[in-house]
Design a protein around this motif. Structure first.
Motif, PDB file in Angstrom:
ATOM      1  N   ARG A 126      66.972 -55.782  91.629  1.00  0.00           N
ATOM      2  CA  ARG A 126      66.220 -55.826  89.707  1.00  0.00           C
ATOM      3  C   ARG A 126      65.256 -55.722  88.984  1.00  0.00           C
ATOM      4  N   ASN A 127      64.194 -55.443  90.441  1.00  0.00           N
ATOM      5  CA  ASN A 127      63.084 -55.148  90.220  1.00  0.00           C
ATOM      6  C   ASN A 127      62.740 -53.890  90.273  1.00  0.00           C
ATOM      7  N   THR A 128      63.484 -52.908  90.958  1.00  0.00           N
ATOM      8  CA  THR A 128      63.511 -51.626  90.923  1.00  0.00           C
ATOM      9  C   THR A 128      64.380 -50.778  90.214  1.00  0.00           C
ATOM     10  N   ILE A 129      64.570 -51.061  88.857  1.00  0.00           N
ATOM     11  CA  ILE A 129      65.839 -50.465  88.030  1.00  0.00           C
ATOM     12  C   ILE A 129      64.262 -50.216  86.488  1.00  0.00           C
ATOM     13  N   VAL A 130      64.274 -48.771  86.596  1.00  0.00           N
ATOM     14  CA  VAL A 130      63.013 -49.263  85.740  1.00  0.00           C
ATOM     15  C   VAL A 130      63.624 -49.179  84.329  1.00  0.00           C
ATOM     16  N   ARG A 131      62.285 -49.661  83.516  1.00  0.00           N
ATOM     17  CA  ARG A 131      62.253 -50.120  82.429  1.00  0.00           C
ATOM     18  C   ARG A 131      61.928 -49.202  81.448  1.00  0.00           C
ATOM     19  N   PRO A 132      62.021 -48.682  80.418  1.00  0.00           N
ATOM     20  CA  PRO A 132      62.312 -46.950  79.546  1.00  0.00           C
ATOM     21  C   PRO A 132      60.372 -47.259  79.239  1.00  0.00           C
ATOM     22  N   GLY A 133      60.095 -44.945  79.221  1.00  0.00           N
ATOM     23  CA  GLY A 133      59.095 -45.325  79.292  1.00  0.00           C
ATOM     24  C   GLY A 133      58.539 -45.331  77.016  1.00  0.00           C
ATOM     25  N   PRO A 134      57.404 -45.826  77.016  1.00  0.00           N
ATOM     26  CA  PRO A 134      57.144 -46.795  75.311  1.00  0.00           C
ATOM     27  C   PRO A 134      56.851 -45.865  74.559  1.00  0.00           C
ATOM     28  N   TYR A 142      63.675 -32.670  84.550  1.00  0.00           N
ATOM     29  CA  TYR A 142      63.973 -31.536  86.019  1.00  0.00           C
ATOM     30  C   TYR A 142      66.103 -32.116  85.993  1.00  0.00           C
ATOM     31  N   VAL A 143      66.764 -30.975  85.772  1.00  0.00           N
ATOM     32  CA  VAL A 143      67.963 -31.857  85.869  1.00  0.00           C
ATOM     33  C   VAL A 143      68.552 -31.449  87.312  1.00  0.00           C
ATOM     34  N   TYR A 144      69.361 -32.412  87.664  1.00  0.00           N
ATOM     35  CA  TYR A 144      69.711 -31.787  88.641  1.00  0.00           C
ATOM     36  C   TYR A 144      70.626 -32.634  88.798  1.00  0.00           C
ATOM     37  N   GLY A 145      72.476 -32.404  89.710  1.00  0.00           N
ATOM     38  CA  GLY A 145      72.951 -33.063  90.243  1.00  0.00           C
ATOM     39  C   GLY A 145      73.262 -34.122  89.310  1.00  0.00           C
ATOM     40  N   GLY A 146      73.626 -33.942  87.790  1.00  0.00           N
ATOM     41  CA  GLY A 146      74.187 -34.585  86.373  1.00  0.00           C
ATOM     42  C   GLY A 146      73.112 -35.354  86.277  1.00  0.00           C
ATOM     43  N   TYR A 147      71.419 -35.251  87.176  1.00  0.00           N
ATOM     44  CA  TYR A 147      71.063 -36.762  86.433  1.00  0.00           C
ATOM     45  C   TYR A 147      69.728 -35.974  85.483  1.00  0.00           C
ATOM     46  N   ARG A 148      68.918 -36.230  84.722  1.00  0.00           N
ATOM     47  CA  ARG A 148      67.993 -36.006  84.424  1.00  0.00           C
ATOM     48  C   ARG A 148      66.876 -36.826  85.071  1.00  0.00           C
ATOM     49  N   TYR A 149      65.327 -36.169  85.057  1.00  0.00           N
ATOM     50  CA  TYR A 149      64.109 -36.814  85.888  1.00  0.00           C
ATOM     51  C   TYR A 149      63.477 -37.009  84.887  1.00  0.00           C
ATOM     52  N   ARG A 150      62.564 -37.880  84.448  1.00  0.00           N
ATOM     53  CA  ARG A 150      61.425 -37.393  82.946  1.00  0.00           C
ATOM     54  C   ARG A 150      60.208 -37.948  83.643  1.00  0.00           C
ATOM     55  N   ALA A 151      59.572 -37.166  83.360  1.00  0.00           N
ATOM     56  CA  ALA A 151      57.394 -37.874  83.513  1.00  0.00           C
ATOM     57  C   ALA A 151      56.880 -36.778  82.687  1.00  0.00           C
ATOM     58  N   TYR A 152      56.107 -37.804  82.421  1.00  0.00           N
ATOM     59  CA  TYR A 152      55.075 -37.673  81.504  1.00  0.00           C
ATOM     60  C   TYR A 152      53.587 -36.224  82.077  1.00  0.00           C
ATOM     61  N   GLY A 259      56.516 -43.593  83.625  1.00  0.00           N
ATOM     62  CA  GLY A 259      54.990 -43.330  82.829  1.00  0.00           C
ATOM     63  C   GLY A 259      54.386 -44.101  83.526  1.00  0.00           C
ATOM     64  N   THR A 260      54.694 -45.070  84.754  1.00  0.00           N
ATOM     65  CA  THR A 260      53.746 -45.728  84.768  1.00  0.00           C
ATOM     66  C   THR A 260      52.336 -45.051  85.969  1.00  0.00           C
ATOM     67  N   LYS A 297      48.252 -38.694  92.725  1.00  0.00           N
ATOM     68  CA  LYS A 297      48.999 -40.303  92.581  1.00  0.00           C
ATOM     69  C   LYS A 297      50.102 -40.122  92.848  1.00  0.00           C
ATOM     70  N   TYR A 298      51.196 -41.190  91.992  1.00  0.00           N
ATOM     71  CA  TYR A 298      52.804 -41.027  91.675  1.00  0.00           C
ATOM     72  C   TYR A 298      52.709 -41.703  90.136  1.00  0.00           C
ATOM     73  N   GLU A 299      54.160 -40.882  89.615  1.00  0.00           N
ATOM     74  CA  GLU A 299      54.284 -41.814  88.545  1.00  0.00           C
ATOM     75  C   GLU A 299      56.081 -42.374  88.610  1.00  0.00           C
ATOM     76  N   VAL A 300      55.925 -43.094  88.095  1.00  0.00           N
ATOM     77  CA  VAL A 300      57.047 -43.630  87.587  1.00  0.00           C
ATOM     78  C   VAL A 300      58.197 -42.449  87.279  1.00  0.00           C
ATOM     79  N   VAL A 301      58.607 -42.390  87.154  1.00  0.00           N
ATOM     80  CA  VAL A 301      60.470 -41.341  87.142  1.00  0.00           C
ATOM     81  C   VAL A 301      61.832 -42.447  86.302  1.00  0.00           C
ATOM     82  N   GLN A 302      61.459 -41.930  84.608  1.00  0.00           N
ATOM     83  CA  GLN A 302      62.476 -41.987  84.308  1.00  0.00           C
ATOM     84  C   GLN A 302      63.839 -41.304  84.249  1.00  0.00           C
ATOM     85  N   VAL A 303      65.017 -42.070  85.593  1.00  0.00           N
ATOM     86  CA  VAL A 303      66.133 -41.725  85.780  1.00  0.00           C
ATOM     87  C   VAL A 303      67.738 -41.419  84.838  1.00  0.00           C
ATOM     88  N   GLU A 304      68.018 -40.493  84.027  1.00  0.00           N
ATOM     89  CA  GLU A 304      69.259 -40.631  82.967  1.00  0.00           C
ATOM     90  C   GLU A 304      70.164 -40.372  83.561  1.00  0.00           C
TER      91      GLU A 304
END
Length: 307
Positions: A126-134, A142-152, A259-260, A297-304
């Protein structure tokens, strides 16, 4: 009268001469008896043999050679002074061969996974499901394999190097037989957890297993090494892969926000390759390697899912 005197003198001289003759003969006989001269050797008179003393058997001991190989024989010294010296040396020298056959135990912190049971599948994600960016993303995903990986921030590869949080912190799946007295019980939606110094556990057969922190779990204190991170709307407190928000006087576990940015990732992540990009994955959370002000550093990615 004169005749008597002469007779006595002749008799005395005769006796003296006879005595001398007998002495001479006896001396010669003795010399011949001892083998002297060229005459016939007589039976030699022998002395009785001196009986030898029985040999005393002294115990012997063996000691390692001076170079540690082979042995040398050492006979005990009957001198009291030497015996005392030997005893003193024995007490002071100790056993120099203690480490020859002993096994060396490596307690390097890199072996922290030695008790991790990889066959345990942690169900609580439950705590590994990312909340959307603000805020909206200005960079294309970045699109690959039917998913979009978003980062700031742009992707900047650097190898995943787990951060060491100390000996009391354990990654997911780590098994312990007992918990420290500082552990507390926290109930979340009728499920009982045990919390101790930044690590969450559930009871398993024969002990406890480290699991992802349950969203909604509340504790009064978090480790002093927690990092303050900005989600874009509110500050979170990040420690060992878990995010907390201040809730009155307590701290509540929350899901990560896309985005964190965090400085470090703990042990237990998986470096996965998606197309031309390498992410670090924890449960369902993806972290993109980036660089900010020259620091890795590392940024939390939003996967759609790509529609």
């Amino acid at each position: 009268m004169k005749n008597i005197t002469k007779t006595i003198r002749k008799t005395a001289l005769a006796c003296l001469a006879g005595s001398f003759f007998l002495i001479s003969i006896d001396g010669m006989a003795q010399r011949r008896a001892h083998g002297g001269g060229n005459g016939v050797r007589g039976a030699a008179k022998t002395r009785p043999a001196v009986q030898s003393r029985p040999a005393v058997s002294r115990p012997t001991t063996t000691r390692p050679g001076s170079n540690g190989s082979g042995t040398r024989t050492v006979r005990p010294n009957t001198s009291n002074q030497n015996i005392n010296n030997i005893n003193n040396n024995t007490r002071n020298s100790g056993n120099r061969n203690t480490n020859i056959s002993g096994n060396t135990i490596n307690r390097n912190r890199n072996n922290v996974n030695i008790n991790v049971n990889n066959s345990i599948h942690v169900q609580n994600n439950r705590n590994t499901i990312v909340r959307p960016g603000p805020r909206p993303y200005v960079r294309p995903p970045y699109v690959y394999g039917g998913y979009r990986y978003r980062a700031y921030h742009p992707y900047y590869f650097h190898p995943y190097t787990p951060f060491y949080y100390g000996p009391v912190w354990h990654p997911w799946g780590f098994f312990v037989a007992t918990l420290a007295v500082t552990a507390i019980v926290v109930s979340v939606e009728s499920t009982q957890y045990h919390y101790d110094q930044g690590v969450w556990y559930t009871s398993t057969n024969g002990g406890y297993t480290a699991v992802p922190a349950p969203v909604g779990g509340t504790v009064n204190n978090i480790p002093s090494g927690a990092e303050t991170v900005n989600t874009g709307t509110v500050n979170n407190y990040y420690y060992g892969g878990t995010y907390y928000e201040k809730d009155g006087s307590s701290y509540k576990v929350v899901a990560p926000t896309a985005g964190t940015i965090v400085d470090n990732l703990p042990e237990g992540g998986e470096e996965v390759t998606i197309g031309d990009v390498k992410y670090v994955k924890f449960g369902e959370t993806y972290y993109q390697p980036i660089q900010v002000d020259g620091k890795n550093k590392y940024e939390v990615v939003q996967v759609e899912k790509d529609s």
